[in-house]
Design a protein around this motif. Sequence first.
Motif, mmCIF file in Angstrom:
data_model
loop_
_atom_site.group_PDB
_atom_site.id
_atom_site.type_symbol
_atom_site.label_atom_id
_atom_site.label_comp_id
_atom_site.label_asym_id
_atom_site.label_seq_id
_atom_site.Cartn_x
_atom_site.Cartn_y
_atom_site.Cartn_z
ATOM 1 N N GLN A 150 0.795 -1.152 0.030
ATOM 2 C CA GLN A 150 0.003 -0.071 0.031
ATOM 3 C C GLN A 150 0.919 1.074 0.117
ATOM 4 O O GLN A 150 1.654 1.479 0.924
ATOM 5 N N GLU A 151 0.806 1.985 -1.054
ATOM 6 C CA GLU A 151 1.380 3.353 -1.092
ATOM 7 C C GLU A 151 0.801 4.184 -2.202
ATOM 8 O O GLU A 151 -0.044 3.877 -2.898
ATOM 9 N N ASP A 152 1.044 5.617 -1.760
ATOM 10 C CA ASP A 152 0.469 6.593 -2.840
ATOM 11 C C ASP A 152 1.583 6.785 -3.881
ATOM 12 O O ASP A 152 2.543 7.332 -3.433
ATOM 13 N N ILE A 153 1.514 6.540 -5.292
ATOM 14 C CA ILE A 153 2.495 6.602 -6.043
ATOM 15 C C ILE A 153 2.761 8.116 -6.087
ATOM 16 O O ILE A 153 3.927 8.545 -6.868
ATOM 17 N N PHE A 154 2.088 9.284 -5.791
ATOM 18 C CA PHE A 154 2.557 10.522 -5.878
ATOM 19 C C PHE A 154 3.131 10.864 -4.824
ATOM 20 O O PHE A 154 3.728 12.098 -4.684
ATOM 21 N N HIS A 155 3.473 10.064 -3.670
ATOM 22 C CA HIS A 155 4.376 10.439 -2.608
ATOM 23 C C HIS A 155 5.850 9.858 -3.045
ATOM 24 O O HIS A 155 5.943 8.758 -3.544
ATOM 25 N N ASP A 156 6.733 10.410 -2.723
ATOM 26 C CA ASP A 156 8.047 9.950 -3.142
ATOM 27 C C ASP A 156 8.698 8.820 -2.296
ATOM 28 O O ASP A 156 9.584 8.222 -2.910
ATOM 29 N N GLU A 157 7.770 8.675 -1.087
ATOM 30 C CA GLU A 157 8.327 7.242 -0.583
ATOM 31 C C GLU A 157 8.307 6.287 -1.291
ATOM 32 O O GLU A 157 9.239 5.209 -0.977
ATOM 33 N N VAL A 158 7.418 5.852 -2.020
ATOM 34 C CA VAL A 158 7.228 4.768 -2.826
ATOM 35 C C VAL A 158 8.574 4.532 -3.818
ATOM 36 O O VAL A 158 8.940 3.383 -4.055
ATOM 37 N N ILE A 159 9.282 5.594 -4.419
ATOM 38 C CA ILE A 159 10.387 5.578 -5.091
ATOM 39 C C ILE A 159 11.270 5.261 -4.015
ATOM 40 O O ILE A 159 12.251 4.284 -4.589
ATOM 41 N N GLU A 160 11.661 5.881 -2.882
ATOM 42 C CA GLU A 160 12.729 5.577 -2.100
ATOM 43 C C GLU A 160 12.581 3.921 -1.785
ATOM 44 O O GLU A 160 13.809 3.256 -1.597
ATOM 45 N N LYS A 161 11.488 3.329 -1.611
ATOM 46 C CA LYS A 161 11.262 2.249 -1.081
ATOM 47 C C LYS A 161 11.514 0.981 -2.177
ATOM 48 O O LYS A 161 11.868 0.054 -2.142
ATOM 49 N N LEU A 162 11.326 1.382 -3.597
ATOM 50 C CA LEU A 162 11.581 0.416 -4.648
ATOM 51 C C LEU A 162 12.865 0.833 -5.474
ATOM 52 O O LEU A 162 13.241 -0.214 -6.031
ATOM 53 N N LYS A 163 13.684 1.808 -5.195
ATOM 54 C CA LYS A 163 14.650 2.237 -6.361
ATOM 55 C C LYS A 163 15.850 1.525 -5.954
ATOM 56 O O LYS A 163 16.861 1.193 -6.814
ATOM 57 N N GLY A 164 15.782 0.760 -4.622
ATOM 58 C CA GLY A 164 17.184 -0.034 -4.544
ATOM 59 C C GLY A 164 17.124 -1.276 -4.993
ATOM 60 O O GLY A 164 18.091 -2.248 -4.949
ATOM 61 N N ARG A 165 16.034 -1.844 -5.784
ATOM 62 C CA ARG A 165 15.835 -3.233 -6.424
ATOM 63 C C ARG A 165 15.985 -3.076 -7.841
ATOM 64 O O ARG A 165 15.593 -1.939 -8.285
ATOM 65 N N ASN A 166 16.166 -4.243 -8.578
ATOM 66 C CA ASN A 166 16.103 -4.149 -9.908
ATOM 67 C C ASN A 166 15.028 -4.436 -10.413
ATOM 68 O O ASN A 166 14.209 -5.705 -10.205
ATOM 69 N N TRP A 167 14.114 -3.755 -11.203
ATOM 70 C CA TRP A 167 12.848 -3.992 -11.736
ATOM 71 C C TRP A 167 12.967 -4.201 -13.370
ATOM 72 O O TRP A 167 13.450 -3.123 -13.980
ATOM 73 N N ASP A 168 12.739 -5.277 -13.763
ATOM 74 C CA ASP A 168 12.621 -5.512 -15.426
ATOM 75 C C ASP A 168 11.565 -4.809 -15.963
ATOM 76 O O ASP A 168 11.844 -4.324 -17.077
ATOM 77 N N VAL A 169 10.465 -4.950 -15.284
ATOM 78 C CA VAL A 169 8.930 -4.760 -16.028
ATOM 79 C C VAL A 169 8.122 -3.707 -15.213
ATOM 80 O O VAL A 169 7.963 -3.998 -13.868
ATOM 81 N N MET A 170 7.612 -2.881 -15.761
ATOM 82 C CA MET A 170 6.532 -1.906 -14.945
ATOM 83 C C MET A 170 5.387 -1.936 -15.749
ATOM 84 O O MET A 170 5.368 -1.630 -17.069
ATOM 85 N N VAL A 171 4.250 -2.374 -15.031
ATOM 86 C CA VAL A 171 3.049 -2.126 -15.543
ATOM 87 C C VAL A 171 1.967 -1.287 -14.923
ATOM 88 O O VAL A 171 2.250 -1.257 -13.724
ATOM 89 N N SER A 172 0.971 -0.640 -15.383
ATOM 90 C CA SER A 172 0.079 -0.228 -14.773
ATOM 91 C C SER A 172 -1.345 0.192 -15.729
ATOM 92 O O SER A 172 -1.063 0.444 -16.702
ATOM 93 N N ASN A 173 -2.370 0.039 -14.878
ATOM 94 C CA ASN A 173 -3.837 0.429 -15.389
ATOM 95 C C ASN A 173 -4.435 1.397 -14.520
ATOM 96 O O ASN A 173 -5.114 1.194 -13.612
ATOM 97 N N PRO A 174 -3.815 2.600 -14.679
ATOM 98 C CA PRO A 174 -4.162 3.722 -13.682
ATOM 99 C C PRO A 174 -5.460 4.449 -14.184
ATOM 100 O O PRO A 174 -5.989 4.188 -15.307
ATOM 101 N N PRO A 175 -5.906 5.441 -13.135
ATOM 102 C CA PRO A 175 -7.094 6.272 -13.518
ATOM 103 C C PRO A 175 -6.632 7.049 -14.611
ATOM 104 O O PRO A 175 -5.809 7.569 -14.874
ATOM 105 N N TYR A 176 -7.668 6.994 -15.936
ATOM 106 C CA TYR A 176 -7.165 7.893 -17.047
ATOM 107 C C TYR A 176 -8.554 8.583 -17.729
ATOM 108 O O TYR A 176 -8.306 9.066 -18.778
#
Length: 350
Positions: free
Chosen positions: A188-214
């Motif tokens: 559970q995270e708000d993607i508009f808060h930079d905490e989500v970047i801090e928690k995830l950027k130390g790991r290698n992510w090969d694929v990013m997917v999203s079905n966001p509000p549009y």
Amino acid sequence: MPRISPWLFRKANRHSPNVAALLPACRDLPSAINELRWLKEHVNGTAHLAKGSLLARLCKKRGQGYPLQYILGSQPFGPLDIKCRSGVLIPRPETEAYTYHLADLIKSGSLKIGGSKHDLSVVDFCTGTGCIPLLLYALLYQKFDHLNVLGVDISTQAIKLARGNIDHNTRLGNLPDLQLNHGLDIMQEDIFHDEVIEKLKGRNWDVMVSNPPYISRRAWNHGGGQVGYSVRKYEPSLALVPRDDVPIPVNWNHEDIFYARLLKIARHLKPRAILLEIGDKEQARRVISQFLQNNPSANSEVQVWRDWPDLASAGDKDCLLEIPMQDGSSRAIPIQGDGNIRSIFIKLGA
């Protein structure tokens, strides 16, 4: 939407009043008969004593536009049984189709992603029921020695449901018990808060997917185009319309602000591939244009996928999407598949 003829109502009523009650939502007789069969199976599986009156009430409710998935409590999604609850967006068949297509590309090796020891990490933002990360995990866990799939959402209700869907499908045998080197989790995270970047950027992510509000405020308030009456009345606006409390970046539309944020997150996480669901051709143009202006690398490949990306396009479908650039030039982006324009696929250069 065209009116249903009295003749069709009379024909439906000959089958049963319940079929006639379902007709306004189903729009044709075979669909109404099919939904009645599912509703009967659902009612027969309950402990309700007056099953006939319960069935009639549910048929009336469904005929008024209430989503079938909320009544039955689930939606098939590939080999999975995804539980659905009011307040969380219902999984769509088009989302299932592009998730399968992405998994097929990964398994084929054509994307050349994953580590040398067959490692793969996938993050899905705005995960809702968890349908995308769960299906990717189900389709990929046998391919990789180390597989890590994470879903992220802001909604407490969605987080609870997505985690419940992991447990539910594991009990059914649709998902394997987690292995030592595999991970499937929901955060559970708000993607508009930079905490989500801090928690995830130390790991290698090969694929990013999203079905966001549009969906735009106008389409949500007045209907038309992407949004039907049933969706606007019964499904959560939080999952469909961007919030009003998020500043709109320069040169972006309000309905596109999640893409601005997701592309910023991608610059930190550095995935090798990005898949984003979008609403229509014009939104695809806007998002791709912004990506190309800010990521001019010639090594990046961009595609637009239709609803069914693994099918051959019908003869009347455009195969290229012209993207206007700020210098007055344009760039042609290939479109693949059949149906309506549904998603943007980006393969980033090394």
